[in-house]
Design a protein around this motif. Sequence first.
Motif, PDB file in Angstrom:
ATOM      1  N   PHE A  37      36.004  39.692  45.916  1.00  0.00           N
ATOM      2  CA  PHE A  37      36.902  38.670  45.355  1.00  0.00           C
ATOM      3  C   PHE A  37      37.706  37.958  46.449  1.00  0.00           C
ATOM      4  O   PHE A  37      38.580  37.146  46.141  1.00  0.00           O
ATOM      5  N   ALA A  38      37.409  38.276  47.708  1.00  0.00           N
ATOM      6  CA  ALA A  38      38.181  37.677  48.822  1.00  0.00           C
ATOM      7  C   ALA A  38      38.080  36.159  48.764  1.00  0.00           C
ATOM      8  O   ALA A  38      37.044  35.600  48.403  1.00  0.00           O
ATOM      9  N   GLY A  39      39.181  35.507  49.104  1.00  0.00           N
ATOM     10  CA  GLY A  39      39.201  34.039  49.077  1.00  0.00           C
ATOM     11  C   GLY A  39      39.769  33.484  47.785  1.00  0.00           C
ATOM     12  O   GLY A  39      40.080  32.303  47.689  1.00  0.00           O
ATOM     13  N   GLY A  40      39.916  34.340  46.774  1.00  0.00           N
ATOM     14  CA  GLY A  40      40.534  33.922  45.516  1.00  0.00           C
ATOM     15  C   GLY A  40      41.469  35.018  45.041  1.00  0.00           C
ATOM     16  O   GLY A  40      41.510  36.107  45.625  1.00  0.00           O
ATOM     17  N   VAL A  42      42.741  37.813  42.221  1.00  0.00           N
ATOM     18  CA  VAL A  42      42.120  38.648  41.186  1.00  0.00           C
ATOM     19  C   VAL A  42      43.209  39.505  40.531  1.00  0.00           C
ATOM     20  O   VAL A  42      44.131  39.965  41.212  1.00  0.00           O
ATOM     21  N   ILE A  43      43.105  39.625  39.229  1.00  0.00           N
ATOM     22  CA  ILE A  43      43.978  40.552  38.496  1.00  0.00           C
ATOM     23  C   ILE A  43      43.131  41.751  38.100  1.00  0.00           C
ATOM     24  O   ILE A  43      42.101  41.598  37.422  1.00  0.00           O
ATOM     25  N   LEU A  44      43.537  42.939  38.569  1.00  0.00           N
ATOM     26  CA  LEU A  44      42.917  44.194  38.134  1.00  0.00           C
ATOM     27  C   LEU A  44      43.856  44.795  37.098  1.00  0.00           C
ATOM     28  O   LEU A  44      45.036  45.020  37.398  1.00  0.00           O
ATOM     29  N   PHE A  45      43.344  45.007  35.896  1.00  0.00           N
ATOM     30  CA  PHE A  45      44.223  45.562  34.858  1.00  0.00           C
ATOM     31  C   PHE A  45      43.544  46.735  34.164  1.00  0.00           C
ATOM     32  O   PHE A  45      42.317  46.811  34.100  1.00  0.00           O
ATOM     33  N   SER A  46      44.359  47.649  33.689  1.00  0.00           N
ATOM     34  CA  SER A  46      43.799  48.803  32.972  1.00  0.00           C
ATOM     35  C   SER A  46      44.262  48.778  31.521  1.00  0.00           C
ATOM     36  O   SER A  46      45.299  48.193  31.196  1.00  0.00           O
ATOM     37  N   HIS A  47      43.464  49.405  30.671  1.00  0.00           N
ATOM     38  CA  HIS A  47      43.870  49.602  29.277  1.00  0.00           C
ATOM     39  C   HIS A  47      43.598  51.059  28.900  1.00  0.00           C
ATOM     40  O   HIS A  47      42.738  51.707  29.508  1.00  0.00           O
ATOM     41  N   LEU A  72      43.886  28.814  37.934  1.00  0.00           N
ATOM     42  CA  LEU A  72      44.769  29.268  39.017  1.00  0.00           C
ATOM     43  C   LEU A  72      43.971  30.076  40.063  1.00  0.00           C
ATOM     44  O   LEU A  72      44.543  30.883  40.801  1.00  0.00           O
ATOM     45  N   ASN A  73      42.664  29.832  40.073  1.00  0.00           N
ATOM     46  CA  ASN A  73      41.788  30.474  41.061  1.00  0.00           C
ATOM     47  C   ASN A  73      41.861  32.000  40.980  1.00  0.00           C
ATOM     48  O   ASN A  73      41.891  32.693  41.995  1.00  0.00           O
ATOM     49  N   CYS A  74      41.942  32.519  39.741  1.00  0.00           N
ATOM     50  CA  CYS A  74      42.126  33.960  39.556  1.00  0.00           C
ATOM     51  C   CYS A  74      41.051  34.522  38.621  1.00  0.00           C
ATOM     52  O   CYS A  74      40.872  34.027  37.507  1.00  0.00           O
ATOM     53  N   LYS A  75      40.382  35.559  39.110  1.00  0.00           N
ATOM     54  CA  LYS A  75      39.388  36.257  38.283  1.00  0.00           C
ATOM     55  C   LYS A  75      40.034  37.486  37.644  1.00  0.00           C
ATOM     56  O   LYS A  75      41.069  37.970  38.110  1.00  0.00           O
ATOM     57  N   LEU A  76      39.412  37.985  36.605  1.00  0.00           N
ATOM     58  CA  LEU A  76      39.925  39.144  35.866  1.00  0.00           C
ATOM     59  C   LEU A  76      38.953  40.308  35.989  1.00  0.00           C
ATOM     60  O   LEU A  76      37.734  40.110  35.913  1.00  0.00           O
ATOM     61  N   VAL A  77      39.500  41.506  36.162  1.00  0.00           N
ATOM     62  CA  VAL A  77      38.683  42.732  36.161  1.00  0.00           C
ATOM     63  C   VAL A  77      39.451  43.779  35.354  1.00  0.00           C
ATOM     64  O   VAL A  77      40.598  44.095  35.681  1.00  0.00           O
ATOM     65  N   GLY A  78      38.828  44.297  34.295  1.00  0.00           N
ATOM     66  CA  GLY A  78      39.452  45.324  33.463  1.00  0.00           C
ATOM     67  C   GLY A  78      38.959  46.716  33.816  1.00  0.00           C
ATOM     68  O   GLY A  78      37.943  46.870  34.503  1.00  0.00           O
ATOM     69  N   PHE A 142      48.301  42.121  40.694  1.00  0.00           N
ATOM     70  CA  PHE A 142      48.016  40.749  41.130  1.00  0.00           C
ATOM     71  C   PHE A 142      47.640  40.828  42.609  1.00  0.00           C
ATOM     72  O   PHE A 142      48.484  41.225  43.433  1.00  0.00           O
ATOM     73  N   ILE A 143      46.416  40.445  42.930  1.00  0.00           N
ATOM     74  CA  ILE A 143      45.912  40.609  44.304  1.00  0.00           C
ATOM     75  C   ILE A 143      45.555  39.235  44.865  1.00  0.00           C
ATOM     76  O   ILE A 143      44.859  38.454  44.200  1.00  0.00           O
TER      77      ILE A 143
END
Length: 239
Positions: A37-40, A42-47, A72-78, A142-143
């Motif tokens: 995800f470098a260069g953008g 990324v939100i890593l979130f847990s549930h 906002l140039n942000c990807k999501l990873v759950g 938030f990374i």
Amino acid sequence: MEATIEVQSVSMPRIGDKAPAFKAVTTQGEINFPDQFAGGWVILFSHPADFTPVCTSEFMTFASREAEFAKLNCKLVGLSVDGLYSHIAWLRTIKDKIEFKGMKNVEVKFPLIEDITMEVARKYGMIQPGESSTKAVRAVFFIDPKGTIRAIIYYPLSLGRNFDELLRVLAALQTADNFSVATPADWHPGDDVIVPPAGSCGAAKDRMEGKDQVNCGDWFFCTKKIEKEKVLAAIHKKK
Ligand code: BEZ
């Protein structure tokens, strides 16, 4: 007889740390985090768990608002400590059957990590035994594009996240980077920003370039206006 106390060490990444690296299986194939995800952003979130109601409402909202994060140039990873087949079955059920606040037929296209060994959850301090030792709390990391953790929010199991706030945090972090400013309480794009460093109003005024109006209530509190359009033009991803 003496009781043996087992002390389990819990690692908690902090703001400013590099995001701990891992490889994992997800609903979208393997990922190499955070390098891929470098260069953008990324939100890593847990549930806490698949097939639970609050998590379902959150996944539907994340998926429905994914384009706003992408802008906002942000990807999501759950992530949860469930297995891949559980994830797949849950996401299919959500798409086929669940309606929430006008959202339906919602397809989750971002990766959802299987973490049955809890390896990743432990690395990120997502297992908080006071809340649950078998489920991850609702964590949000938030990374930034360099792989640095810039903000962390933790919520308990019972509390669904506020998505306007997640987007606001992302916009505020990016605005701070783009304009070398800080953002005050309840800031939204278009509101006045804080001219740092707090405590050097003279320095703040020195940085005025004619059109920038800096207002100092006192030496420690200087603000200036940045037009909403200018803020959004800087943070919105160029197509
Ligand atoms: C929920 O997502 O509804 C939930 C998950 C774990 C514990 C409590 C609630």
